[in-house]
Scaffold this motif. Structure first.
Motif, PDB file in Angstrom:
ATOM      1  N   LYS A 162       0.834  -1.208   0.000  1.00  0.00           N
ATOM      2  CA  LYS A 162       0.000   0.000   0.000  1.00  0.00           C
ATOM      3  C   LYS A 162       0.865   1.253   0.000  1.00  0.00           C
ATOM      4  O   LYS A 162       0.630   2.195  -0.753  1.00  0.00           O
ATOM      5  CB  LYS A 162      -0.897   0.021   1.245  1.00  0.00           C
ATOM      6  N   SER A 200      -4.134   7.193   4.531  1.00  0.00           N
ATOM      7  CA  SER A 200      -5.535   7.516   4.258  1.00  0.00           C
ATOM      8  C   SER A 200      -6.419   6.289   4.047  1.00  0.00           C
ATOM      9  O   SER A 200      -7.576   6.309   4.400  1.00  0.00           O
ATOM     10  CB  SER A 200      -5.636   8.455   3.064  1.00  0.00           C
ATOM     11  N   ASP A 201      -5.884   5.208   3.466  1.00  0.00           N
ATOM     12  CA  ASP A 201      -6.770   4.061   3.309  1.00  0.00           C
ATOM     13  C   ASP A 201      -6.395   2.903   4.248  1.00  0.00           C
ATOM     14  O   ASP A 201      -6.668   1.746   3.955  1.00  0.00           O
ATOM     15  CB  ASP A 201      -6.880   3.608   1.848  1.00  0.00           C
ATOM     16  N   HIS A 247       0.934   4.120  -2.848  1.00  0.00           N
ATOM     17  CA  HIS A 247       0.661   5.517  -2.489  1.00  0.00           C
ATOM     18  C   HIS A 247       1.793   6.430  -2.905  1.00  0.00           C
ATOM     19  O   HIS A 247       1.568   7.493  -3.475  1.00  0.00           O
ATOM     20  CB  HIS A 247       0.446   5.642  -0.989  1.00  0.00           C
ATOM     21  N   SER A 290      -7.081   1.202   7.959  1.00  0.00           N
ATOM     22  CA  SER A 290      -8.009   1.205   9.096  1.00  0.00           C
ATOM     23  C   SER A 290      -7.229   1.523  10.369  1.00  0.00           C
ATOM     24  O   SER A 290      -5.995   1.458  10.387  1.00  0.00           O
ATOM     25  CB  SER A 290      -8.675  -0.161   9.240  1.00  0.00           C
TER      26      SER A 290
END
Lengths: 151, 151
Positions: free
Chosen positions: A137, B121-122, A141, B124
DNA sequence: GCTATATATTTTGATTATCAAAATATTTGC
DNA sequence: GCAAATATTTTGATAATCAAAATATATAGC
């Protein structure tokens, strides 16, 4: 919230610096102390198998070909690379690793693997998965920030 | 197993490069395009509050004082730093940020926070915690490798 | 209170990594 | 076959770095 972000930022900066230091140190201690980090990265970009053109290598390293020319000159002098002109297109220069260059490549690769192994040594199977996902991730990003050029 | 390590290694290398690129790019686009990354890091090391001595700054940045002297000279010329001699010990030079230097510091700090926010931001709440833990472990591991100088 | 030693910093002289722009050599398209 | 395109090297410059010598100041011991 702000606190957590600050902490993550600080960790990332420290990790970044540590990786730098460790890599530098490991080269200076090892069998190839006549190489700089930059030179190791050039050797990495040439790769173990076959040859690469000057444009390909400069593109991979994101440096100009002028810079690469002098870097390759020096690595040839030191015995890590060899240069030959393409027979089919005489403008093209093919660069490959010598035996010594391949050895340096493999030793540096091993250093990287050892570092990852050391990092992972006290992670559970599950944590490894989570880290892998998080890094993916993070990478996506960063790439999207880089591409869109925001902030 | 080997596969996973290889993948993690590749991700780490890519993340490292991306962070570099993003930082470089963000400086060149922003209000302080007359600064290099190295110079921003010098400004960071001086810090917002009060002054630091040449030895303190050189120690934090892990560069020689000779290198720092020229870096500080240039940053003074550009209006980001100011230099004064200590009254209690005339050998000591105190370096502090000018108003412009403080602004550059704050903007760079904001860039870092924005990057972390974008990354998170993404994620949890739970994933954030996990990443934080993983980064802490990673950091501790790297520091121990660095200290013990193994591999 | 002088002198030798220690400390803090700057200067000097060098090297490495980098770039942009000009020069060179070769290929390709018409 | 010549003009334009492509691949690379050369040239001339700058930034970041170091180690060692020089300078200035402080401190410790007599």
């Amino acid at each position: 919230m702000k606190e957590k972000f600050l902490e993550i930022n600080k960790l990332l900066v420290e990790i970044y610096d540590d990786v730098n230091h460790i890599e530098e140190y490991s080269i200076k201690q090892g069998a190839f102390s006549d190489l700089s980090i930059t030179e190791i990265h050039t050797i990495e970009a040439v790769g173990l198998y076959g040859t690469k053109t000057m444009s390909e290598i400069a593109g991979a390293l994101d440096i100009t070909m002028g810079t690469l020319t002098t870097a390759v000159d020096k690595l040839i002098r030191k015995g890590y690379l060899e240069r030959s002109r393409s027979d089919t297109d005489r403008r093209i220069v093919n660069v490959g690793l010598t035996k010594r260059g391949k050895l340096a490549y493999r030793i540096h690769e091993k250093f990287h693997m050892d570092m990852v192994k050391a990092i992972m040594s006290d992670f559970s199977e599950e944590e490894e998965e989570i880290l892998l996902t998080a890094l993916k991730k993070l990478n996506i990003h960063l790439k999207s920030i880089y591409m869109h050029g925001n902030t």
